[in-house]
Motif scaffolding. Structure first.
Motif, PDB file in Angstrom:
ATOM      1  N   GLY A 147      11.037 -24.956 -23.087  1.00 30.11           N
ATOM      2  CA  GLY A 147      11.582 -24.666 -21.764  1.00 30.11           C
ATOM      3  C   GLY A 147      10.528 -24.716 -20.671  1.00 30.11           C
ATOM      4  N   THR A 148      11.016 -24.894 -19.435  1.00 28.20           N
ATOM      5  CA  THR A 148      10.147 -24.874 -18.257  1.00 28.20           C
ATOM      6  C   THR A 148      10.768 -23.999 -17.181  1.00 28.20           C
ATOM      7  N   THR A 149       9.918 -23.479 -16.306  1.00 23.30           N
ATOM      8  CA  THR A 149      10.400 -22.708 -15.156  1.00 23.30           C
ATOM      9  C   THR A 149      10.045 -23.451 -13.872  1.00 23.30           C
ATOM     10  N   LYS A 150      10.816 -23.192 -12.828  1.00 33.76           N
ATOM     11  CA  LYS A 150      10.537 -23.832 -11.535  1.00 33.76           C
ATOM     12  C   LYS A 150       9.175 -23.403 -10.999  1.00 33.76           C
ATOM     13  N   SER A 151       8.698 -22.236 -11.427  1.00 34.11           N
ATOM     14  CA  SER A 151       7.404 -21.732 -10.939  1.00 34.11           C
ATOM     15  C   SER A 151       6.224 -22.346 -11.685  1.00 34.11           C
ATOM     16  N   GLY A 152       6.504 -23.247 -12.654  1.00 32.63           N
ATOM     17  CA  GLY A 152       5.428 -23.986 -13.297  1.00 32.63           C
ATOM     18  C   GLY A 152       4.992 -23.469 -14.649  1.00 32.63           C
ATOM     19  N   LYS A 153       5.726 -22.540 -15.205  1.00 31.21           N
ATOM     20  CA  LYS A 153       5.394 -22.050 -16.539  1.00 31.21           C
ATOM     21  C   LYS A 153       6.155 -22.854 -17.607  1.00 31.21           C
ATOM     22  N   THR A 154       5.644 -22.770 -18.834  1.00 23.43           N
ATOM     23  CA  THR A 154       6.270 -23.409 -19.993  1.00 23.43           C
ATOM     24  C   THR A 154       6.563 -22.317 -21.004  1.00 23.43           C
ATOM     25  N   PHE A 155       7.595 -22.517 -21.832  1.00 22.85           N
ATOM     26  CA  PHE A 155       7.822 -21.546 -22.904  1.00 22.85           C
ATOM     27  C   PHE A 155       8.352 -22.215 -24.155  1.00 22.85           C
ATOM     28  N   PHE A 156       7.990 -21.597 -25.280  1.00 26.46           N
ATOM     29  CA  PHE A 156       8.480 -21.979 -26.604  1.00 26.46           C
ATOM     30  C   PHE A 156       9.412 -20.886 -27.101  1.00 26.46           C
ATOM     31  N   ILE A 157      10.471 -21.290 -27.793  1.00 26.14           N
ATOM     32  CA  ILE A 157      11.365 -20.346 -28.452  1.00 26.14           C
ATOM     33  C   ILE A 157      11.590 -20.814 -29.888  1.00 26.14           C
ATOM     34  N   VAL A 158      11.464 -19.894 -30.828  1.00 27.38           N
ATOM     35  CA  VAL A 158      11.860 -20.130 -32.217  1.00 27.38           C
ATOM     36  C   VAL A 158      12.725 -18.950 -32.640  1.00 27.38           C
ATOM     37  N   THR A 159      13.824 -19.225 -33.310  1.00 24.63           N
ATOM     38  CA  THR A 159      14.695 -18.130 -33.750  1.00 24.63           C
ATOM     39  C   THR A 159      14.477 -17.835 -35.237  1.00 24.63           C
ATOM     40  N   VAL A 160      14.564 -16.562 -35.568  1.00 23.80           N
ATOM     41  CA  VAL A 160      14.500 -16.156 -36.980  1.00 23.80           C
ATOM     42  C   VAL A 160      15.884 -15.764 -37.480  1.00 23.80           C
ATOM     43  N   ASP A 161      16.857 -15.782 -36.570  1.00 22.94           N
ATOM     44  CA  ASP A 161      18.270 -15.686 -36.931  1.00 22.94           C
ATOM     45  C   ASP A 161      18.929 -17.013 -36.572  1.00 22.94           C
ATOM     46  N   LYS A 162      20.121 -17.266 -37.116  1.00 22.92           N
ATOM     47  CA  LYS A 162      20.832 -18.516 -36.837  1.00 22.92           C
ATOM     48  C   LYS A 162      21.735 -18.356 -35.614  1.00 22.92           C
ATOM     49  N   TYR A 163      21.744 -19.370 -34.751  1.00 23.96           N
ATOM     50  CA  TYR A 163      22.514 -19.333 -33.507  1.00 23.96           C
ATOM     51  C   TYR A 163      23.216 -20.665 -33.265  1.00 23.96           C
ATOM     52  N   THR A 164      24.382 -20.598 -32.597  1.00 24.03           N
ATOM     53  CA  THR A 164      24.905 -21.793 -31.948  1.00 24.03           C
ATOM     54  C   THR A 164      24.121 -21.969 -30.656  1.00 24.03           C
ATOM     55  N   LEU A 165      24.078 -23.190 -30.137  1.00 22.07           N
ATOM     56  CA  LEU A 165      23.285 -23.417 -28.925  1.00 22.07           C
ATOM     57  C   LEU A 165      23.919 -22.786 -27.692  1.00 22.07           C
ATOM     58  N   ASN A 166      25.240 -22.717 -27.621  1.00 20.34           N
ATOM     59  CA  ASN A 166      25.876 -22.038 -26.489  1.00 20.34           C
ATOM     60  C   ASN A 166      25.532 -20.554 -26.479  1.00 20.34           C
ATOM     61  N   ASP A 167      25.596 -19.920 -27.654  1.00 17.13           N
ATOM     62  CA  ASP A 167      25.269 -18.493 -27.737  1.00 17.13           C
ATOM     63  C   ASP A 167      23.798 -18.250 -27.424  1.00 17.13           C
ATOM     64  N   LEU A 168      22.935 -19.106 -27.939  1.00 12.00           N
ATOM     65  CA  LEU A 168      21.510 -18.931 -27.695  1.00 12.00           C
ATOM     66  C   LEU A 168      21.176 -19.116 -26.217  1.00 12.00           C
ATOM     67  N   ALA A 169      21.835 -20.070 -25.573  1.00 14.29           N
ATOM     68  CA  ALA A 169      21.628 -20.266 -24.131  1.00 14.29           C
ATOM     69  C   ALA A 169      22.000 -19.009 -23.354  1.00 14.29           C
ATOM     70  N   SER A 170      23.088 -18.366 -23.744  1.00 16.80           N
ATOM     71  CA  SER A 170      23.507 -17.127 -23.077  1.00 16.80           C
ATOM     72  C   SER A 170      22.493 -16.011 -23.279  1.00 16.80           C
ATOM     73  N   VAL A 171      21.961 -15.903 -24.509  1.00 15.88           N
ATOM     74  CA  VAL A 171      20.934 -14.893 -24.789  1.00 15.88           C
ATOM     75  C   VAL A 171      19.713 -15.115 -23.893  1.00 15.88           C
ATOM     76  N   ILE A 172      19.274 -16.356 -23.780  1.00 17.52           N
ATOM     77  CA  ILE A 172      18.087 -16.667 -22.982  1.00 17.52           C
ATOM     78  C   ILE A 172      18.300 -16.309 -21.516  1.00 17.52           C
ATOM     79  N   LEU A 173      19.427 -16.725 -20.964  1.00 21.49           N
ATOM     80  CA  LEU A 173      19.683 -16.497 -19.540  1.00 21.49           C
ATOM     81  C   LEU A 173      19.875 -15.025 -19.201  1.00 21.49           C
ATOM     82  N   SER A 174      20.220 -14.210 -20.193  1.00 20.28           N
ATOM     83  CA  SER A 174      20.447 -12.782 -19.943  1.00 20.28           C
ATOM     84  C   SER A 174      19.160 -11.965 -19.904  1.00 20.28           C
ATOM     85  N   GLN A 175      18.029 -12.577 -20.205  1.00 22.46           N
ATOM     86  CA  GLN A 175      16.776 -11.834 -20.311  1.00 22.46           C
ATOM     87  C   GLN A 175      16.159 -11.547 -18.951  1.00 22.46           C
TER      88      GLN A 175
END
Length: 219
Positions: A147-175
């Motif tokens: 992932g990238t942010t508009k402010s110029g940062k980069t991020f990595f995500i790895v899950t240790v639980d299983k997710y659908t991509l729609n659900d995972l997207a919601s988790v990320i945006l809620s943080q």
């Protein structure tokens, strides 16, 4: 939690591991001599390594790969799963739709690019059309994301639980960490290839001894 310029977060009751940083990323590809995230980190003084995009049975890259301006493997413009191309020039990272990507425009020494997908978040909006068109977007799998942010940062995500991509997207945006950021996130090769190695944090080592053909590192 901050370790120098790397910020580590455990989201969704520890099911999602997130690392945010400002340093440039480097793509390492060798389909004839596989290497683990841990070994690559030790060899190259990387603070953090994750698995990259998709590969074929012979470990050659699936979809477009450009390294330092040189075309390694061809674009797969009609592959619905590999919806986007990650373009890296110095510290700038862009996600470009594969069908609109003109390879000739990116063949110069400063550019590395690789095709992957689907794009799951664009400018903080969930892109369900890409997810739903993809091969395994709606399935429960371990995931690796860039992932990238508009402010110029980069991020990595790895899950240790299983997710659908729609659900995972919601988790990320809620943080809270992303409440004041505009973010874009693309899916990398997950499932059994999902892997992360952190030199600083043992709890951010997941599948770090798996041998893989393409890895993404940051110093």
């Amino acid at each position: 939690v901050t370790q120098e310029d790397f910020k580590y977060y455990e989201l969704d009751n520890g099911g999602v591991l997130l690392v945010v940083f400002s340093e440039p990323i480097e793509v390492n590809y060798d389909h004839k001599s596989l290497i683990s995230p841990e070994s690559l980190a030790l060899q190259n003084s990387y603070k953090l390594v994750i698995n990259g995009g998709y590969f074929l049975q012979d470990y050659s890259y699936a979809g477009l790969l450009i390294q330092n301006g040189k075309l390694i493997t061809e674009l797969a413009p009609l592959d619905k799963h590999l919806s986007h191309v990650v373009v890296i020039k110095n510290q700038d990272i862009k996600f470009i739709e594969a069908q609109k990507f003109n390879v000739k425009d990116y063949l110069n020494n400063n550019i590395t690019a690789f095709q992957t997908g689907p794009l799951i978040i664009e400018n903080s909006i969930i892109r369900s059309e890409y997810i739903n068109n993809s091969t395994n977007g709606d399935g429960l799998y371990y995931r690796t994301l860039l992932g990238t942010t508009k402010s110029g940062k980069t991020f990595f995500i790895v899950t240790v639980d299983k997710y659908t991509l729609n659900d995972l997207a919601s988790v990320i945006l809620s943080q809270n960490v992303f409440k004041v950021e505009t973010i874009s996130v693309v899916n990398l090769d997950g499932g059994t290839s999902s892997a992360m190695y952190s030199s600083d944090r043992k709890e951010f080592r997941v599948g770090s001894t798996k041998k893989l053909p393409i890895l993404v590192g940051v110093r």
